[in-house]
Design an enzyme around this catalytic site. Structure first.
Site, short mmCIF file in Angstrom:
data_model
loop_
_atom_site.label_atom_id
_atom_site.label_comp_id
_atom_site.label_asym_id
_atom_site.label_seq_id
_atom_site.Cartn_x
_atom_site.Cartn_y
_atom_site.Cartn_z
N CYS A 1 0.83 -1.22 0.00
CA CYS A 1 0.00 0.00 0.00
C CYS A 1 0.86 1.26 0.00
O CYS A 1 0.43 2.32 0.49
CB CYS A 1 -0.95 0.05 1.20
SG CYS A 1 -2.29 -1.09 1.07
N ALA A 2 2.06 1.14 -0.49
CA ALA A 2 2.94 2.31 -0.58
C ALA A 2 3.50 2.30 -2.00
O ALA A 2 4.71 2.33 -2.21
CB ALA A 2 4.05 2.22 0.46
#
Ligand code: PLP
Length: 455
Positions: free
Chosen positions: A374-375
């Site tokens: 999620c980055a």
């Protein structure tokens, strides 16, 4: 708390350390959880507290019954426990949310309503939770990275100068969920304030691992907003926290509207309650709050500075072990003594991250995380993936998306578990082709369920 002596006391703090899981060969082994950055197992103290509190459970702020009053008082008292835990100012509202993502979204809406469309400086290191909520409400720009993937303080200052007082907020993570780097929050706060901006810290990977001090309002190092999740600090049951100036929340209309957030309502007029209630519409999550305060109590007893030292030793042991394996590339500096939380991302040349995670799970019951965590902007930058390549992945599904494998430790992990992991990693590195063939199916599965592992 020596790394070489598995500490049974720490081990017994959490539930599920002896759970057996199935391997590919049908045998069962004790699960090893190295995915604590995603979510931690519950503290036993949290489960005990939930159990003991259950007979007293009733509706919060909605009744005159004995239990209801008791719950309401306990709920309000919990705000003070949280305030003390991170040294928040009395002028701050402690708002209970669902998780960090919701906290940052609420902050973004409140700030957008009170400050107009100005500039928000996020960074190239952020989890999407501290990137996406700002994009549609502000002019967003991103603090660049140094060559080693750290935040460039020089670039922050240049950007603050460039926007000439229009930066309303600098929003950065306390610690990265990809590299484990701890950001120099005090320095960032000083700079932000010097240029008339406020600072928000995403504390999801920071608050559970070291002492956090928001510092008084009159300190140049004061943290204006802080967000974190209870489920990453041994307290599942769905609570998050948002802390920020009551004044800001007073002036903005909340995103979620309904009972519990208001005084008297007519069809013509809504009388909003004061924050934090104004931001907590609907029935509060009492059990989540019981869990959070019990976890804070246990972390306080352990002393977070000791937690940090212990976890620092453990991750140092992992880093040294991985660095010695042929074909491993570590995606953060990893020098001894540098400030970092207990996680590290890496790649093994010749094996896809998704296969590696599957192998660790199927061969030894080791849970790790893989993908982009999620980055996405951060990991793709660390991997030097071009904008054209990213666009290709976004518009085609014939290739598996690149990424990394991450190991993240909790207070209860130990060197014996790390040895099991390192031994298997050695073996995988040595017999890469054998494992690549055996776990070929993972890549085909990955292509079919493209969006699953990447966040
Ligand atoms: N920020 C960081 C740095 C994270 O690592 C995470 C989750 O992994 C989040 C925010 C989002 O947390 P949550 O899923 O609890 O909202």
């Amino acid at each position: 708390m020596s790394c070489r002596k598995p500490d049974i006391y720490l081990r017994n703090l959490v539930a599920g350390t002896e759970t057996k899981v199935a391997l590919a060969n049908g045998k069962y082994v004790t699960a090893i959880n190295f995915d604590n950055a995603a979510t931690t197992p519950p503290f036993c103290s949290v489960l005990k507290e939930i159990d003991q509190f259950s007979p007293w459970y009733a509706s919060v702020h909605r009744g005159k019954g004995y239990k209801s009053i008791l719950c309401s008082e306990q709920y309000e008292y919990s705000r003070e426990v949280v305030r003390k835990f991170v040294n928040a100012d009395n002028r701050d509202a402690i708002i209970f949310t669902k998780n960090t993502t919701e906290s940052i979204n609420l902050a973004a809406y409140a700030l957008a309503a009170t400050s107009g469309k100005q500039v928000v400086l996020s960074s190239d290191m952020e989890h999407l939770a501290n990137d996406l909520p700002w994009r549609d409400k502000f002019i967003t720009d991103y603090i660049a990275l140094t060559k080693s993937g750290r935040l460039s303080i020089k670039d922050l200052e240049e950007k603050l100068k460039k926007y000439q007082g229009k930066v309303v907020l600098v929003t950065v993570t306390g610690a990265s969920n990809v590299t484990g780097y701890i950001n120099p929050i005090n320095k960032i706060a000083r700079l932000a304030h010097q240029y008339g901006a406020k600072i928000l810290v995403d504390g999801a990977q920071w608050v559970p691992h070291m002492p956090v001090d928001m510092k008084p309002y009159n300190s140049p190092e004061h943290i204006d907003y802080l967000a974190f999740s209870a489920h990453k600090m041994y307290a599942p049951f769905g609570t998050g926290v948002l802390i920020g100036p009551r004044e800001i929340f007073n002036n903005a209309v909340p995103v979620y509207q309904g009972g519990g957030a208001v005084g008297l309502v007519s069809h013509q007029l809504i009388e909003w309650d004061d924050p934090p209630a104004k931001y907590e519409a609907g029935t509060p999550n009492m059990m989540g709050i019981v869990a959070l305060t019990a976890a804070i109590r246990t972390l306080n007893e352990l002393q977070l500075c000791q937690v940090y030292q212990h976890e620092r030793q453990l991750i140092g042991y992992v880093i040294n072990g991985l660095a010695a394996i042929n074909g491993i590339k570590l995606y953060s500096g990893g020098q001894d003594g540098e400030e970092r939380v207990s996680l590290i991302s890496f790649a093994l040349e010749g094996l896809h991250h998704s296969q590696l995670a599957e192998i660790l799970s199927q061969e030894a019951g080791i849970a790790v995380r893989d993908g982009l965590f999620c980055a996405h902007p951060y990991v793709t930058k660390l991997l030097n993936i071009s904008a054209e390549e990213i666009e290709y992945y976004q518009t085609h599904d014939d290739k598996t998306i690149p990424g990394l494998t991450r190991i993240s430790l909790g207070i209860y992990n130990n060197c014996k578990e790390i040895d099991v992991f390192l031994e298997l990693m050695e073996h995988i590195a040595q017999y890469r082709q054998y494992y690549a063939k055996k776990y070929e199916y993972v890549l085909a599965n990955d292509r079919q369920i493209r969006d699953y592992p990447y966040c």
